[in-house]
Design an enzyme around this catalytic site. Structure first.
Site, PDB file in Angstrom:
ATOM      1  N   HIS A  68       0.859  -1.281   0.095  1.00  0.00           N
ATOM      2  CA  HIS A  68       0.097  -0.035  -0.041  1.00  0.00           C
ATOM      3  C   HIS A  68       0.898   1.290  -0.049  1.00  0.00           C
ATOM      4  O   HIS A  68       1.899   1.366   0.591  1.00  0.00           O
ATOM      5  CB  HIS A  68      -0.901  -0.071   1.103  1.00  0.00           C
ATOM      6  CG  HIS A  68      -0.474   0.012   2.615  1.00  0.00           C
ATOM      7  ND1 HIS A  68       0.038   1.173   3.119  1.00  0.00           N
ATOM      8  CD2 HIS A  68      -0.313  -0.923   3.430  1.00  0.00           C
ATOM      9  CE1 HIS A  68       0.185   0.842   4.424  1.00  0.00           C
ATOM     10  NE2 HIS A  68       0.328  -0.386   4.854  1.00  0.00           N
ATOM     11  N   ASP A 182       5.842   1.267   6.485  1.00  0.00           N
ATOM     12  CA  ASP A 182       4.551   0.871   6.523  1.00  0.00           C
ATOM     13  C   ASP A 182       3.936   1.834   5.489  1.00  0.00           C
ATOM     14  O   ASP A 182       3.419   2.721   5.945  1.00  0.00           O
ATOM     15  CB  ASP A 182       3.977   0.840   7.940  1.00  0.00           C
ATOM     16  CG  ASP A 182       2.599   0.303   8.048  1.00  0.00           C
ATOM     17  OD1 ASP A 182       2.075   0.006   6.994  1.00  0.00           O
ATOM     18  OD2 ASP A 182       1.807   0.206   9.179  1.00  0.00           O
ATOM     19  N   GLU A 214      -5.141   1.853   2.638  1.00  0.00           N
ATOM     20  CA  GLU A 214      -5.062   0.707   3.339  1.00  0.00           C
ATOM     21  C   GLU A 214      -5.175   0.978   4.951  1.00  0.00           C
ATOM     22  O   GLU A 214      -5.776   0.243   5.522  1.00  0.00           O
ATOM     23  CB  GLU A 214      -3.653  -0.029   3.171  1.00  0.00           C
ATOM     24  CG  GLU A 214      -3.681  -1.599   3.722  1.00  0.00           C
ATOM     25  CD  GLU A 214      -3.173  -1.684   5.134  1.00  0.00           C
ATOM     26  OE1 GLU A 214      -3.117  -2.691   5.905  1.00  0.00           O
ATOM     27  OE2 GLU A 214      -2.957  -0.469   5.652  1.00  0.00           O
ATOM     28  N   GLU A 215      -4.614   2.157   5.232  1.00  0.00           N
ATOM     29  CA  GLU A 215      -4.538   2.621   6.675  1.00  0.00           C
ATOM     30  C   GLU A 215      -5.876   2.709   7.525  1.00  0.00           C
ATOM     31  O   GLU A 215      -6.050   2.832   8.621  1.00  0.00           O
ATOM     32  CB  GLU A 215      -3.394   3.366   7.041  1.00  0.00           C
ATOM     33  CG  GLU A 215      -2.325   2.940   6.707  1.00  0.00           C
ATOM     34  CD  GLU A 215      -1.579   2.070   8.000  1.00  0.00           C
ATOM     35  OE1 GLU A 215      -2.369   1.557   8.469  1.00  0.00           O
ATOM     36  OE2 GLU A 215      -0.331   1.691   7.715  1.00  0.00           O
ATOM     37  N   ASP A 237       3.467  -6.368   3.376  1.00  0.00           N
ATOM     38  CA  ASP A 237       3.405  -5.238   4.334  1.00  0.00           C
ATOM     39  C   ASP A 237       4.358  -5.491   5.205  1.00  0.00           C
ATOM     40  O   ASP A 237       5.175  -6.251   5.178  1.00  0.00           O
ATOM     41  CB  ASP A 237       1.856  -5.335   5.012  1.00  0.00           C
ATOM     42  CG  ASP A 237       1.282  -4.142   5.346  1.00  0.00           C
ATOM     43  OD1 ASP A 237       1.950  -3.116   5.731  1.00  0.00           O
ATOM     44  OD2 ASP A 237       0.022  -3.872   5.198  1.00  0.00           O
ATOM     45  N   HIS A 325       4.088   2.718  13.060  1.00  0.00           N
ATOM     46  CA  HIS A 325       3.016   3.672  13.329  1.00  0.00           C
ATOM     47  C   HIS A 325       3.691   4.642  14.450  1.00  0.00           C
ATOM     48  O   HIS A 325       3.188   4.993  15.401  1.00  0.00           O
ATOM     49  CB  HIS A 325       1.735   3.003  13.979  1.00  0.00           C
ATOM     50  CG  HIS A 325       0.957   2.313  12.801  1.00  0.00           C
ATOM     51  ND1 HIS A 325      -0.462   2.621  12.932  1.00  0.00           N
ATOM     52  CD2 HIS A 325       1.092   1.608  11.752  1.00  0.00           C
ATOM     53  CE1 HIS A 325      -0.827   1.986  11.730  1.00  0.00           C
ATOM     54  NE2 HIS A 325       0.076   1.259  11.240  1.00  0.00           N
TER      55      HIS A 325
END
Length: 361
Positions: A68, A182, A214-215, A237, A325
């Site tokens: 992504h 990510d 995606e998130e 991922d 994250h």
């Protein structure tokens, strides 16, 4: 920093690109630059997911390899009279990794630098120091003295706010530190798979995909898979690394440098047994290291891909990554290269007969 080779330059360009969910254009442009030379054609779906198609056998099965494009970040929601910017989180954030971090607001007149404001400890009571600041109480300081000045800077509600961090190699040059692993590492895997298949025979049609959003709910994987209608899906991922202090094996046991992770289970999908067994066999035959992982929460693009049309047998292959994250994460280059090798070797064997066997497993 050590001399940048071609792969490191690509990884730097991908991770430095700004692209939060819903505003992936800059990241898509970088991925397209690196993907296009290895694809027969490149196009997008109507929401902006990037698709690079490479035909080995045009009548063979369709294989989708999706990373992504989007990263987590923030969106401007309002500006107060003193020129401070308030925001909505885009993707999952933990408040403790946010304060005093530098951000870039993608304003209408160009990028605007800001910092998430924090109080100095000198004026905090002992009680206040123990309490985490709530995200809804945070603000961004862009150096504006009023709402009008912030507007003059080109900042307005709806603008993207992107974490700022520069790509770096650590002293151990295989350890790579960057924002947005990510999931720009998944985009890099999709690019590299097509690159390594450039002059190879493969009995299928391969799609290297950079999905959007995606998130915030695996959205671009749904639309791009609907456009492709694949027979087999691989979501690529990042995964959880369990090799830092404070994480028990029960929470996560994957280690950096020990091979790509095969995701058995997450909140979006139970991995398809046929695909999983096929990948394990491929890895064993080619002496490619791998680790199993599972996550009670979270999901990957495979969660949307496997529910496309009348079903797509799918597996998530992930790269163990520390500190995801947040503004900065660390992964190991060997894991990236072994993930590419594993997917390439698998694709070389995924003919129509093999795909039928997998579907019936």
């Amino acid at each position: 920093m050590a001399k940048m080779d071609e792969t490191l330059t690509m990884l730097k360009d991908l991770t430095d690109a700004k692209g939060i969910s819903g505003h992936e254009k800059e990241a898509r442009g970088v991925m397209e630059k690196y993907l296009a030379p290895h694809a027969d054609e490149v196009y997008t779906d109507n929401l902006g997911s990037l698709i690079g198609k490479k035909a080995g056998n045009p009548d063979g099965p369709k294989i989708m390899v999706a990373g992504h494009l989007d990263e987590i970040g923030f969106m401007v929601t309002r500006i107060d009279d003193k020129g401070f910017v308030y925001f909505q989180t885009i993707g999952g954030w933990w408040s403790q990794v946010m304060l005093a971090q530098r951000v870039t607001i993608m304003g209408s007149k160009g990028d605007v630098t800001g910092v998430i404001g924090s109080k100095p400890p000198h004026i905090l009571s002992a009680e206040a120091r123990k309490k985490p600041v709530k995200i809804e109480d945070m603000f961004i300081d862009i150096g504006a003295s009023s709402k009008d000045e912030a507007h003059d800077f080109g900042v307005k509600p709806g603008d993207s706010i992107v974490p700022y961090f520069e790509f770096s190699q650590l002293k151990n040059e295989k350890m790579l530190l960057a924002k947005a692993w990510d999931n720009r590492i998944g985009c890099a895997i999709a690019i590299e798979v097509l690159k390594q298949l450039k002059n190879a025979d493969h009995p299928n049609v391969v799609y290297g995909v950079g999905t959007i959003q995606e998130e915030v709910g695996l959205r671009g994987a749904r639309t791009s898979a609907h456009k492709i209608q694949p027979d087999i899906g691989f979501g690529v991922d990042v995964g959880i690394a369990g090799d830092t202090p404070g994480i028990s094996n029960h929470e996560a046991d994957s280690k950096l440098g020990k091979g790509p992770q095969l995701v058995l289970y997450d909140a979006s999908m139970i991995s398809h047994k046929g695909v999983r067994d096929f990948i394990v066999k491929t890895a064993d035959e080619n002496n490619i290291p791998y680790q199993f992982t599972s996550m009670a929460g979270g999901g990957t693009d495979s969660g949307s891909i496997h529910l496309t049309a009348n079903g797509v047998p799918s597996l998530s292959i992930t790269i163990a990554t520390r500190y995801i994250h947040s503004h900065a994460a660390i992964l190991h280059r060997d894991d990236f290269e072994n993930a590419v090798k594993l997917i390439v070797e698998a694709i070389k064997k995924l003919d129509s007969e093999t795909v039928k066997e997998i579907q019936l497993a």
